[in-house]
Scaffold this motif. Structure first.
Motif, mmCIF file in Angstrom:
data_model
loop_
_atom_site.group_PDB
_atom_site.id
_atom_site.type_symbol
_atom_site.label_atom_id
_atom_site.label_comp_id
_atom_site.label_asym_id
_atom_site.label_seq_id
_atom_site.Cartn_x
_atom_site.Cartn_y
_atom_site.Cartn_z
ATOM 1 N N PRO A 172 20.721 33.338 12.389
ATOM 2 C CA PRO A 172 19.863 34.479 12.616
ATOM 3 C C PRO A 172 18.567 33.696 12.573
ATOM 4 O O PRO A 172 18.243 33.023 11.512
ATOM 5 C CB PRO A 172 20.097 35.317 11.523
ATOM 6 N N GLY A 173 17.520 34.331 13.580
ATOM 7 C CA GLY A 173 16.071 33.566 13.463
ATOM 8 C C GLY A 173 16.128 32.494 14.201
ATOM 9 O O GLY A 173 15.001 31.980 14.450
ATOM 10 N N GLY A 174 17.105 31.743 14.676
ATOM 11 C CA GLY A 174 17.110 30.728 15.212
ATOM 12 C C GLY A 174 17.014 29.254 14.613
ATOM 13 O O GLY A 174 16.830 29.468 13.303
ATOM 14 N N LEU A 175 16.154 28.446 15.160
ATOM 15 C CA LEU A 175 15.738 27.274 14.366
ATOM 16 C C LEU A 175 14.276 27.210 14.382
ATOM 17 O O LEU A 175 13.512 27.449 15.112
ATOM 18 C CB LEU A 175 16.182 25.963 15.464
ATOM 19 N N GLY A 176 13.857 26.506 13.013
ATOM 20 C CA GLY A 176 12.497 26.306 12.791
ATOM 21 C C GLY A 176 12.098 24.937 13.561
ATOM 22 O O GLY A 176 12.905 24.341 14.053
ATOM 23 N N GLU A 177 10.746 24.782 13.582
ATOM 24 C CA GLU A 177 10.263 23.748 14.362
ATOM 25 C C GLU A 177 10.576 22.449 13.817
ATOM 26 O O GLU A 177 10.727 21.407 14.430
ATOM 27 C CB GLU A 177 8.688 23.880 14.312
ATOM 28 N N ASP A 178 10.659 22.247 12.580
ATOM 29 C CA ASP A 178 11.134 20.880 12.066
ATOM 30 C C ASP A 178 12.536 20.757 12.427
ATOM 31 O O ASP A 178 12.814 19.588 12.961
ATOM 32 C CB ASP A 178 11.325 21.208 10.394
ATOM 33 N N ALA A 179 13.683 21.770 12.440
ATOM 34 C CA ALA A 179 14.847 21.633 13.068
ATOM 35 C C ALA A 179 15.176 21.211 14.401
ATOM 36 O O ALA A 179 15.540 20.320 15.038
ATOM 37 C CB ALA A 179 15.611 22.809 12.541
ATOM 38 N N VAL A 180 14.036 21.885 15.128
ATOM 39 C CA VAL A 180 13.984 21.126 16.631
ATOM 40 C C VAL A 180 13.348 19.840 16.618
ATOM 41 O O VAL A 180 13.959 19.218 17.661
ATOM 42 C CB VAL A 180 12.868 22.383 17.379
ATOM 43 N N ARG A 181 12.509 19.461 16.132
ATOM 44 C CA ARG A 181 11.959 18.113 16.097
ATOM 45 C C ARG A 181 13.015 17.301 15.557
ATOM 46 O O ARG A 181 13.458 16.150 16.434
ATOM 47 C CB ARG A 181 10.636 17.989 15.279
ATOM 48 N N GLN A 235 21.185 27.164 22.896
ATOM 49 C CA GLN A 235 22.048 28.192 21.913
ATOM 50 C C GLN A 235 21.812 27.996 20.519
ATOM 51 O O GLN A 235 21.744 29.150 19.803
ATOM 52 C CB GLN A 235 23.441 27.521 21.905
ATOM 53 N N LEU A 236 21.169 27.118 19.981
ATOM 54 C CA LEU A 236 20.861 27.046 18.320
ATOM 55 C C LEU A 236 19.629 27.989 18.234
ATOM 56 O O LEU A 236 19.688 28.801 17.173
ATOM 57 C CB LEU A 236 20.542 25.705 17.948
ATOM 58 N N ARG A 237 18.844 28.082 19.127
ATOM 59 C CA ARG A 237 17.694 28.807 19.016
ATOM 60 C C ARG A 237 17.966 30.420 19.366
ATOM 61 O O ARG A 237 17.292 31.250 18.767
ATOM 62 C CB ARG A 237 16.581 28.474 19.874
ATOM 63 N N HIS A 238 18.997 30.732 20.209
ATOM 64 C CA HIS A 238 19.036 32.009 20.667
ATOM 65 C C HIS A 238 20.328 32.688 20.598
ATOM 66 O O HIS A 238 20.434 33.898 20.886
ATOM 67 C CB HIS A 238 18.275 32.090 22.136
ATOM 68 N N ALA A 239 21.510 32.176 20.197
ATOM 69 C CA ALA A 239 22.660 32.742 20.227
ATOM 70 C C ALA A 239 22.872 33.905 19.224
ATOM 71 O O ALA A 239 23.552 34.492 19.523
ATOM 72 C CB ALA A 239 23.706 31.499 19.823
ATOM 73 N N GLY A 243 9.592 20.049 25.263
ATOM 74 C CA GLY A 243 8.802 20.752 24.827
ATOM 75 C C GLY A 243 7.285 20.722 25.672
ATOM 76 O O GLY A 243 6.379 21.014 25.386
ATOM 77 N N ALA A 244 7.653 20.205 27.020
ATOM 78 C CA ALA A 244 6.508 20.556 27.867
ATOM 79 C C ALA A 244 6.244 22.079 27.935
ATOM 80 O O ALA A 244 5.125 22.158 28.176
ATOM 81 C CB ALA A 244 6.920 19.685 29.321
ATOM 82 N N GLU A 245 7.217 22.921 27.944
ATOM 83 C CA GLU A 245 7.205 24.132 27.733
ATOM 84 C C GLU A 245 7.965 24.722 26.688
ATOM 85 O O GLU A 245 8.994 24.941 26.785
ATOM 86 C CB GLU A 245 7.619 24.515 29.281
ATOM 87 N N ASP A 246 7.414 25.129 25.486
ATOM 88 C CA ASP A 246 8.069 25.473 24.407
ATOM 89 C C ASP A 246 8.668 27.074 24.665
ATOM 90 O O ASP A 246 7.917 27.743 24.877
ATOM 91 C CB ASP A 246 7.079 25.505 23.235
ATOM 92 N N ARG A 247 9.903 27.099 24.289
ATOM 93 C CA ARG A 247 10.625 28.246 24.513
ATOM 94 C C ARG A 247 11.167 28.519 22.963
ATOM 95 O O ARG A 247 12.364 28.985 22.771
ATOM 96 C CB ARG A 247 11.563 28.382 25.509
#
Length: 1001
Positions: free
Chosen positions: A840-849, A891-895, A997-1001
Motif C-alpha cells: 500500500p502506498g507503493g515504493l519510497g524514493e529510497d527503495a526505487v533508488r 508493479q511495486l509502485r502501483h499494484a 527516471g528520465a520521466e519519473d512516474r
C-alpha cells in the motif's frame, strides 16, 4: 380346389422358404403350367434360395406360358428339375431381374443359353461374346443377342460362379464385343465411308478399366486416319458418320429396349468438339489445352473396336502425357476440388442413398486410387492399371497404401459394387441409388447372401463400408505428402545414384557422399520398409534442405528409422498421417535438442501425426500431474519414481520443442505462426507446467520412499522467477522456495528434519546424471540467500519478512506462485507475501533508488567478459532484464491500486500497466516486442545447440539455424542480428525513461 389343410401346410412352407406373398405363390403353384411339379421339394427349395422367391416363381410361370407347346414346357421343367446348374442359374436370374424375366418371356427359347456349363463358359472373354453376337444381322437382332449374352453373365453373377470384379470385367468384354458388332453393322451400311478411313474406338471410364456396370454409359473416344490416298477431310466426315451410326445402334430404344448409351463427351472439347479427330489433333489438344480431369480420364483409355493398331498408337501417344499430369500446377488440389464439386452437386434428397457419388461411395475409392496412381505412377510402372482393384493391390504392394487400409477399401469397393450391380439388375436401369422400399432392399440383401434379416443387415453392412471408405478417402485423398510428391519433377521421384548425388549438391547438402550412404541404407532392397522409404525420401530431402543443416536432418532421420524401422506404425504414420512426415523433417533438421530428445524416446514420433495421441498440443498441468503421480505410484522406490517422471518430462519436452519448430516453419496444413508472442506463451506455459508436474511427482516419490503416505509436516514448493511467471525456457533452472508447517502433535525439530531431508532428496534425485536435459532446483532467492536455510516454516517466513525483508525480496516475491505440495499451505504463503509485494502506498524514493542500483550492479557484474552487450538477450540493453525490471518496478509502485498488475506474468502485467495508463501504448508495444524476441532467441539457441545460451551463436551454421527458427531464410542471418539490435535499441530508450527516471512516474 386346394383343401384347407393342404393349403395351410403349403402356406407355411412358402413362408419358411422366403416368400412374402404365400397366397399368390400358392395360386401360381396350382396353375396348369406347374401342375407336374407343384409338390416337388427340389423346386421349392431352389426358389427359396433366390433373391426374391415370389419374383422367381412369377418369372418361371411366365416363361412356361411362353413356351410354344406342352412338349417344350415339359422339356423345360424336366431340365430345370433334373439339372442343378441350370436350375440355379435360371431361377437365380428370374429372382434377381424382372427385366431379364421380361426378355425370356419375349424370347422363350433363350433359356437354353444357360444350359451349357463348359470350362470356357465360366469366364468368357471378348471372343466368346463375339460368337454369341455373330448371328445378329441388324440392330434389333444385336439387342436380342446382347440380352442373351447378358443372361449368362447375370447367371454366373447371382450364382456366385464369378465375383464382382470378374462380373464387371465380363460386362466390359461384352461391351467390347457389342461395340465391334455395332461398328460392323455401321460399316456394312456405309461401305463407301468405311473405305475412306481407319477408325479406332477407344473405351474410357469403367469400360476401359474392365469394370463396367450392368447399366452404364459406355464412354468412348474416336480417333481416325485417312486411308492412303484418301482426302483427309472426307475421311474424317466418313469416320464421323460411322461413329454416329455405331452410337445410335447401341443407344436407341426399341421394343427390345436399348443396349446402353454410348457417350463420347470425354473427347477433346467435350460435346462442343468434333466427334472424331486424327491422332495428331488429339495430341495437339492434350499438349496445349487439356484440363487435369482429362488426363485422369485417360488413365483408363483402352482400344476396343475398329482399327486396333491405330488404337494402340493413340494409347501409346497419350500415355506419356498421362504420367506427367501430376506435375501440372495445382494438380492435386484440382483433383480434390473436382471430387468435392461432384458431392456438392448431388441433390440433398439423394446424397444419403448415393452408392456411387456420395460421401463414402465408389467414387471416393476410385478418386483416391487414381490420384495415388497419377502421382506415384510416374516412377512406378506397376501402378499403371486402368482397373481400380488391380491398381489398389499394386499400391498396397508398393507401400503407397497401408495393407490394412487396402484390404478395407477392397472389401468396401466389392460390396458397394455388388450392391450397385444387384440394384441395376432388377430393372436393367441406370441407377446408383439405394432403393427406399423394404421390399427392394430385401431382394438386394438376399441376393448378397444376407438372409437372417436382409433389410437390417444390408443397411448395417452398407453403412459400415461407406463409413470406412469415407475415413480412408479423407486419410489418403487429402494426404499432404501427395501434393509434395506431385511437385517433384518426374526424374526425382525415384532417384538413381547419379541423379541423387546431383540433386543433393543442388539442395545444399554439405557431404553428398555421406548423404548417399544414408539413402542407400534407408531405401535399398525389396522390403516393404524400403519401398515406403523410397516414396518418402525424395520429398524429405527437400524439406531437410529447407533447414540450415540438411545433412544433420538426413542423418537424424536415418537414426530414428534405424531405431523404429521394425515398428509397424512408424513408416505408416509418415505416409498416412497428415503432416507427420513434414513435421518430422522439420524437427530433425532444426538443431540438436529435439532430435536428441527423440533419440531417447523414438516412440514420441507418434506425436507428430494427427491421430488421437494429442498431437503437438501441450498437455494441461492437471493432466501431466495425474500421469506423473500415477507413474510414481507404480514405482518400487523413489529413484524409480523420479525416473518415471523424467520419462514423461522427456516426451513432453519433445512435444513442446516439436510444436515450437513446426510453428516456426509451418507445414502444408498449418502455416507458420505469425504471432511470435503466441509461440513464446505456448513454450513458456508448457515448460513451466511440465516442471511443476515433475516437481510434484518428485515430491510424491520422496515422501512415499521415506515416510509412506504422510510427511510429518505440511510441505509446499513455491515457484519463483521465470518459473513463477510461467515463462521458463527449455534450459531454465527452476527457481523455488520451500515452506513447511509441522502437523498437529509433531515436534518442530522433527518436522524441520523431515522437511530438510525432503529438499535434499528431491535435489539429489533430480541431479542424478542422465542423458535427459537437467532440471536444476535453485533456491537462491530464499531469505538470506545462500546463507539462509533451504526450507523454513511459514512462521519463520512471516517473522523474517516482518523484521528483515529487503526491497530486493519484495521484488523477487512478485513472481512467487505455489506449484506443488500442500495447496492450503501454498495459499497461506501467498496471503503472507501479498502485502510485501503489493505494498500500500507503493515504493519510497529510497527503495526505487535501491532497485535501480541493484540492476546497474547486476549488469556490470554478470555480463560475461567479451560478450557483445547489444546481442546479450538477458542482460544487454533492451534485453529481458531491462523489460522485466521495468515492468516489475511499475508493479511495486502501483499494484496496490491496480489489481491487474497483481500477476506473476510479465506480458500480462505490461498489458495491465498499459490499460491503467501507466505506460503509453507505443512504449508498451516496444517493450513487449523486445521481450518476446529475446525469449524467442533464447529458446531458438537451446533448440539449435542443445544447451542454454543468452547470446547468438558464433558458428555460422548454428547462427543460420537460429535465424531459421525465427523466420529468417537462408542467407539472412545478418538481417536477424540487425533486427534484434534495432528492437533492443528501441526498448532501451523506453527503459531509460521509465526505469531510470528520465520521466519519473
Amino acid at each position: 380346389m386346394t383343401a384347407p389343410g393342404r393349403r395351410s401346410s403349403t402356406f407355411t412352407r412358402l413362408l419358411r422358404h422366403g416368400f412374402t406373398d404365400p397366397s399368390a405363390a400358392e395360386r401360381l403353384l396350382d396353375s396348369v403350367e406347374l401342375a407336374l411339379v407343384r409338390d416337388d421339394p427340389v423346386l421349392l427349395e431352389a426358389l427359396g434360395a433366390t433373391a426374391d422367391p415370389d419374383l422367381a416363381l412369377h418369372g418361371l410361370v411366365r416363361l412356361l406360358e411362353a413356351q410354344p407347346d406342352l412338349t417344350a414346357r415339359r422339356e423345360l421343367l424336366d431340365t430345370v428339375i433334373a439339372a442343378k446348374p441350370l436350375r440355379d442359374r435360371l431361377l437365380g436370374v428370374l429372382g434377381a431381374s424382372a427385366a431379364l424375366a421380361d426378355h425370356l418371356a419375349r424370347h422363350p427359347q433363350d433359356w437354353q443359353a444357360l444350359v451349357t456349363y463348359e470350362p470356357y463358359d465360366l469366364h468368357p472373354g471378348v471372343e466368346e461374346f463375339e460368337r454369341g453376337l455373330a448371328g445378329a444381322g441388324d440392330p434389333v437382332g444385336l439387342r436380342i443377342a446382347y440380352r442373351r449374352c447378358l443372361l449368362s453373365v447375370a447367371a454366373r453373377d447371382v450364382c456366385g460362379t464369378t465375383d464382382v470384379a470378374q462380373t464387371a470385367a465380363e460386362l466390359a468384354d461384352l461391351a467390347t464385343a457389342t461395340l465391334r458388332a455395332a461398328l460392323a453393322l455401321a460399316r456394312a451400311g456405309a461401305p463407301e465411308d468405311a473405305a475412306l478411313c481407319r477408325l479406332a474406338v477407344i473405351a474410357m471410364g469403367k469400360c476401359g478399366g474392365h469394370e463396367l456396370n450392368y447399366v452404364s454409359d459406355v464412354d468412348v473416344v474416336f480417333v481416325a486416319e485417312a486411308i492412303e490416298g484418301a482426302d483427309e477431310l472426307k475421311a474424317l466426315q466418313g469416320a464421323t458418320r460411322l461413329a454416329s451410326h455405331m452410337m445410335r445402334i447401341c443407344s436407341e430404344t426399341t421394343v427390345e429396349g436399348s443396349i446402353w448409351p454410348v457417350d463420347a463427351n470425354l473427347r477433346p472439347e467435350g460435346r462442343n468438339g468434333p466427334l472424331v479427330r486424327t491422332l495428331s489433333s488429339h495430341l495437339a489438344y492434350y499438349q496445349r489445352w487439356a484440363k487435369t480431369w482429362e488426363f485422369q480420364a485417360l488413365l483408363k483409355a483402352r482400344p476396343v473396336a475398329g482399327d486396333l493398331e491405330l488404337g494402340e498408337e493413340y494409347v501409346a501417344a497419350v500415355e506419356p502425357l498421362v504420367w506427367k499430369a501430376a506435375e501440372r500446377e495445382n494438380f492435386v488440389s484440382d483433383v480434390q476440388k473436382m471430387r468435392r464439386r461432384v458431392v456438392e452437386n448431388i441433390p440433398a434428397s439423394e446424397v444419403e442413398r448415393e452408392l456411387k457419388l456420395g460421401p463414402g461411395g465408389l467414387r471416393d475409392v476410385e478418386f483416391a486410387v487414381q490420384l495415388l496412381q497419377l502421382v506415384h505412377g510416374r516412377a512406378d510402372a506397376s501402378l499403371r492399371s486402368g482397373t481400380t482393384l488391380d491398381a489398389l493391390q499394386a499400391l498396397a504392394a508398393g507401400g503407397y497404401v497401408g495393407r490394412a487400409d487396402a484390404v478395407q477399401l477392397d472389401d468396401a469397393y466389392r460390396f458397394l459394387r455388388s450392391m450397385e450391380h444387384r440394384i441395376q439388375l432388377h430393372r436393367l436401369r441406370r441407377t446408383h441409388l439405394v432403393p427406399e422400399s423394404d421390399a427392394d432392399r430385401r431382394r438386394v440383401g438376399r441376393s448378397l447372401g444376407l438372409r437372417t434379416d436382409p433389410v437390417k443387415e444390408l443397411t448395417r453392412e452398407w453403412k459400415r463400408h461407406t463409413s470406412a471408405v469415407r475415413r480412408l478417402h479423407e486419410k489418403i485423398f487429402y494426404r499432404p505428402l501427395l501434393d509434395a510428391v506431385a511437385q517433384l519433377p518426374s526424374g526425382e521421384v525415384r532417384l538413381s545414384a547419379a541423379a541423387a548425388r546431383e540433386r543433393l549438391v543442388a539442395l545444399g547438402y554439405g557431404d553428398p557422399a555421406a548423404a548417399l550412404r544414408h539413402l542407400e541404407a534407408l531405401a535399398s532392397g525389396v522390403t516393404r520398409k524400403a519401398a515406403i522409404q523410397r516414396t518418402l525420401l525424395p520429398v524429405l530431402l527437400g524439406w531437410f534442405a529447407d533447414s540450415a543443416d540438411p545433412d544433420a536432418g538426413l542423418l537424424n532421420f536415418r537414426k530414428v528409422s534405424d531405431a523404429l524401422g521394425k515398428t509397424p506404425w512408424y513408416l505408416r504414420l509418415l505416409r498416412d498421417e497428415g503432416a507427420a512426415a513434414e513435421n518430422l523433417a522439420r524437427v530433425l533438421s532444426a538443431g540438436r535438442l529435439a532430435p536428441d530428445l527423440l533419440m531417447r524416446a523414438p516412440e514420441a514420433v507418434a506425436l507428430l501425426g494427427d491421430g488421437d495421441g494429442g498431437g503437438l498440443e501441450p498437455r494441461s498441468r492437471d493432466h501431466l500431474e495425474q500421469e506423473i503421480l500415477a507413474a510414481v505410484g507404480r514405482a518400487d522406490d523413489a529413484a524409480q519414481g523420479v525416473t518415471a517422471a523424467r520419462g514423461v518430462r522427456r516426451r513432453e519436452l519433445f512435444r513442446t520443442a516439436a510444436a515450437d519448430i513446426v510453428g516456426s516453419y509451418g507445414t502444408e496444413t498449418q502455416p507458420a505462426e505469425a504471432d511470435q508472442g503466441a509461440l513464446v506463451h505456448r513454450v513458456g506455459g508448457a515448460v513451466s507446467d511440465l516442471t511443476a508436474a515433475t516437481l510434484a511427482g518428485t515430491l510424491r516419490a520422496v515422501v512415499r520412499g521415506g515416510w509412506g503416505d504422510t510427511l510429518p509436516t505440511r510441505f509446499a514448493v513455491i515457484a519463483m522467477g521465470r518459473f513463477g511467471g510461467h515463462e521458463l525456457g527449455y534450459g531454465s533452472d527452476a527457481d523455488v522456495l520451500f515452506v513447511h508447517e509441522p502437523r498437529d502433535g509433531v515436534d518442530e525439530r522433527e518436522a524441520g528434519d523431515a522437511a530438510n531431508k525432503v529438499v535434499a532428496e528431491m535435489r539429489r534425485l533430480l541431479q542424478i546424471p542422465s542423458s535427459d536435459p537437467p532440471l536444476l532446483i535453485d533456491a537462491g532467492l530464499r531469505p538470506e540467500g545462500k546463507s539462509g536455510p533451504l526450507v523454513r516454516t511459514l512462521k519463520s517466513y512471516e517473522a523474517y519478512y516482518r523484521r528483515w525483508s529487503l526491497v530486493w525480496e519484495s521484488h523477487a516475491l512478485l513472481r512467487a506462485e505455489p506449484v506443488a505440495g500442500d495447496e492450503d499451505l501454498g495459499r497461506r504463503f501467498v496471503e503472507l507475501i501479498d502485502p510485501l509485494r503489493y505494498r500500500p502506498g507503493g515504493l519510497g524514493e529510497d527503495a526505487v533508488r535501491e532497485i535501480r542500483r541493484l540492476k546497474a550492479r547486476m549488469e556490470s557484474e554478470r555480463l560475461p567478459r567479451g560478450a557483445d552487450p547489444k546481442l546479450h538477450t538477458k542482460l544487454g540493453p533492451g534485453g529481458l532484464s531491462d523489460v522485466e525490471w521495468t515492468v516489475q518496478l511499475l508493479q511495486l509502485r502501483h499494484a496496490a491500486d491496480v489489481p491487474g498488475l497483481r500477476t506473476t506474468r510479465t506480458r500480462e502485467a505490461l498489458a495491465a500497466a498499459r490499460a491503467a495508463g501507466l505506460i503509453g501504448a507505443e512504449d508498451a508495444v516496444t517493450l513487449d516486442e523486445a521481450w518476446v524476441l529475446a525469449t524467442r532467441v533464447r529458446n531458438a539457441v537451446m533448440l539449435v545447440r542443445g544447451r542454454a545460451g543468452d547470446t547468438f551463436p558464433t558458428d555460422g551454421r548454428e547462427l543460420a539455424a537460429v535465424g531459421r527458427c525465427l523466420g529468417h531464410g537462408p542467407g539472412h542471418a545478418g538481417d536477424m542480428l540487425d533486427a534484434y539490435r534495432r528492437t533492443a535499441r528501441r526498448a532501451r530508450i523506453v527503459v531509460e525513461t521509465l526505469f531510470y527516471g528520465a520521466e519519473d512516474r
